[in-house]
Design a protein around this motif. Structure first.
Motif, PDB file in Angstrom:
ATOM      1  N   ARG A   1       0.840  -1.212   0.000  1.00 32.96           N
ATOM      2  CA  ARG A   1       0.000   0.000   0.000  1.00 32.96           C
ATOM      3  C   ARG A   1       0.867   1.251   0.000  1.00 32.96           C
ATOM      4  NH1 ARG A   1      -2.539  -2.395   4.493  1.00 32.96           N
ATOM      5  NH2 ARG A   1      -1.953  -0.612   5.772  1.00 32.96           N
ATOM      6  N   ARG A   2       1.857   1.261   0.869  1.00 34.81           N
ATOM      7  CA  ARG A   2       2.744   2.438   0.966  1.00 34.81           C
ATOM      8  C   ARG A   2       3.510   2.662  -0.331  1.00 34.81           C
ATOM      9  NH1 ARG A   2       4.940   1.015   7.026  1.00 34.81           N
ATOM     10  NH2 ARG A   2       3.027   1.619   8.109  1.00 34.81           N
ATOM     11  N   PHE A   3       3.925   1.585  -0.997  1.00 33.56           N
ATOM     12  CA  PHE A   3       4.632   1.701  -2.279  1.00 33.56           C
ATOM     13  C   PHE A   3       3.758   2.448  -3.288  1.00 33.56           C
ATOM     14  CE2 PHE A   3       5.087   0.131  -6.591  1.00 33.56           C
ATOM     15  CZ  PHE A   3       6.417   0.447  -6.856  1.00 33.56           C
ATOM     16  N   LEU A   4       2.503   2.047  -3.424  1.00 32.87           N
ATOM     17  CA  LEU A   4       1.611   2.709  -4.388  1.00 32.87           C
ATOM     18  C   LEU A   4       1.419   4.184  -4.045  1.00 32.87           C
ATOM     19  CD1 LEU A   4      -1.219   0.099  -5.072  1.00 32.87           C
ATOM     20  CD2 LEU A   4       0.857   0.539  -6.402  1.00 32.87           C
ATOM     21  N   ARG A   5       1.252   4.478  -2.771  1.00 25.84           N
ATOM     22  CA  ARG A   5       1.073   5.887  -2.355  1.00 25.84           C
ATOM     23  C   ARG A   5       2.342   6.708  -2.608  1.00 25.84           C
ATOM     24  NH1 ARG A   5      -1.529   3.981   2.200  1.00 25.84           N
ATOM     25  NH2 ARG A   5       0.329   4.282   3.444  1.00 25.84           N
TER      26      ARG A   5
ATOM     27  N   ALA B   1      -7.724   2.566 -10.605  1.00 26.23           N
ATOM     28  CA  ALA B   1      -8.345   3.661 -11.344  1.00 26.23           C
ATOM     29  C   ALA B   1      -7.451   4.902 -11.339  1.00 26.23           C
ATOM     30  CB  ALA B   1      -9.711   3.985 -10.741  1.00 26.23           C
ATOM     31  N   GLU B   2      -6.899   5.237 -10.181  1.00 23.99           N
ATOM     32  CA  GLU B   2      -6.070   6.438 -10.063  1.00 23.99           C
ATOM     33  C   GLU B   2      -4.776   6.332 -10.868  1.00 23.99           C
ATOM     34  OE1 GLU B   2      -5.502   6.849  -5.864  1.00 23.99           O
ATOM     35  OE2 GLU B   2      -7.509   7.666  -5.543  1.00 23.99           O
ATOM     36  N   LEU B   3      -4.220   5.126 -10.944  1.00 22.85           N
ATOM     37  CA  LEU B   3      -2.927   4.931 -11.597  1.00 22.85           C
ATOM     38  C   LEU B   3      -3.056   4.379 -13.011  1.00 22.85           C
ATOM     39  CD1 LEU B   3      -1.093   3.370  -8.527  1.00 22.85           C
ATOM     40  CD2 LEU B   3      -1.032   5.757  -9.313  1.00 22.85           C
ATOM     41  N   ASP B   4      -4.284   4.172 -13.464  1.00 24.27           N
ATOM     42  CA  ASP B   4      -4.548   3.620 -14.784  1.00 24.27           C
ATOM     43  C   ASP B   4      -3.811   2.285 -14.986  1.00 24.27           C
ATOM     44  OD1 ASP B   4      -5.789   3.569 -17.258  1.00 24.27           O
ATOM     45  OD2 ASP B   4      -4.165   4.662 -18.250  1.00 24.27           O
ATOM     46  N   ALA B   5      -3.900   1.425 -13.981  1.00 25.42           N
ATOM     47  CA  ALA B   5      -3.246   0.113 -14.062  1.00 25.42           C
ATOM     48  C   ALA B   5      -3.858  -0.692 -15.197  1.00 25.42           C
ATOM     49  CB  ALA B   5      -3.389  -0.635 -12.743  1.00 25.42           C
ATOM     50  N   ARG B   6      -3.011  -1.461 -15.862  1.00 32.50           N
ATOM     51  CA  ARG B   6      -3.452  -2.265 -17.002  1.00 32.50           C
ATOM     52  C   ARG B   6      -4.369  -3.404 -16.581  1.00 32.50           C
ATOM     53  NH1 ARG B   6       0.115  -1.675 -21.595  1.00 32.50           N
ATOM     54  NH2 ARG B   6       0.787   0.469 -21.455  1.00 32.50           N
TER      55      ARG B   6
END
Length: 167
Positions: free
Chosen positions: A67-71, A110-115
Motif C-alpha cells: 500500500r505504501r509503495f503505491l502511495r 483507477a487512479e494509476l490507470d493500471a493495465r
C-alpha cells in the motif's frame, strides 16, 4: 519495449515474494531486464519502464508495504505501464473464479490507470508471523493455494504486452 521492469511486492511471511519471483523469472525468460525487490526497499521507480506490483491480502487490505509503495510512487507509477496482483485466499477460490481487487487496490487501479489486476491463491504455513496467522493455522485453515501454472501464464501475458504491444 527494451527497458527494465520492476517486480515489487509486499509480503509478511514470504508467500507473495515467491509469486513475485516466479513472475520475474517468466519476464526474464521472455528477454526482459527485470529487478525483483520488496516494496519497502524501492527508493524510486524512475529507473524502470514498467512495474508489476503485488501484495498479500490481509483482512481485506493489501499488505502495508505494498500500500505504501503505491502511495509513495503514485505520480511516477501513473506515467508507466503498471500491472497489479494480489495473493490471498487460503482456499481454491482464486483458481475457480476471478476475484476482484480489494477496495483500496481497486481505487489505486483507477487512479494509476493500471493495465490489469489478478488475484492468486495464498499460502500460510507453520511458522507464519502474527497472532491472526497463528490462529488461522491452529484452526486448520492454512495451506498452500498458489497455482504457479496460473502465475506463470499471467506473467507470460504481461511479457507479451510489454514485448509485442509497445507497452
Amino acid at each position: 519495449m527494451t527497458g527494465t521492469v520492476l517486480v515489487t511486492y509486499g509480503t509478511t511471511n514470504g508467500s507473495t515474494a515467491r509469486i513475485a519471483g516466479a513472475i520475474a523469472d517468466v519476464l526474464r525468460g521472455e528477454g526482459l531486464t527485470v529487478e525483483a525487490l520488496p516494496a519497502r526497499s524501492v527508493a524510486s521507480v524512475a529507473p524502470y519502464d514498467a512495474v508489476v506490483a503485488g501484495g498479500g491480502v490481509y483482512a481485506g487490505r493489501w499488505q502495508k508495504h505494498a500500500r505504501r509503495f503505491l502511495r509513495r510512487h503514485r505520480r511516477a507509477l501513473a506515467e508507466r505501464p503498471l500491472w497489479l496482483f494480489s495473493s490471498g485466499p487460503l482456499d481454491a477460490s482464486a483458481a475457480e473464479r476471478d476475484i476482484p481487487p480489494v477496495p483500496g487496490v481497486k481505487k489505486a487501479m483507477a487512479e494509476l490507470d493500471a493495465r490489469e489486476h489478478v488475484t492468486f491463491g495464498g499460502c500460510l504455513e507453520e511458522g507464519a508471523k502474527g497472532p491472526v496467522a497463528r490462529m488461522i493455522l491452529r484452526n486448520g485453515k492454512g495451506g498452500d493455494f498458489r497455482d504457479f501454472t496460473a502465475i506463470r501464464t499471467w506473467a507470460a501475458h504481461v511479457a507479451h504486452e510489454l514485448t509485442h504491444e509497445g507497452a
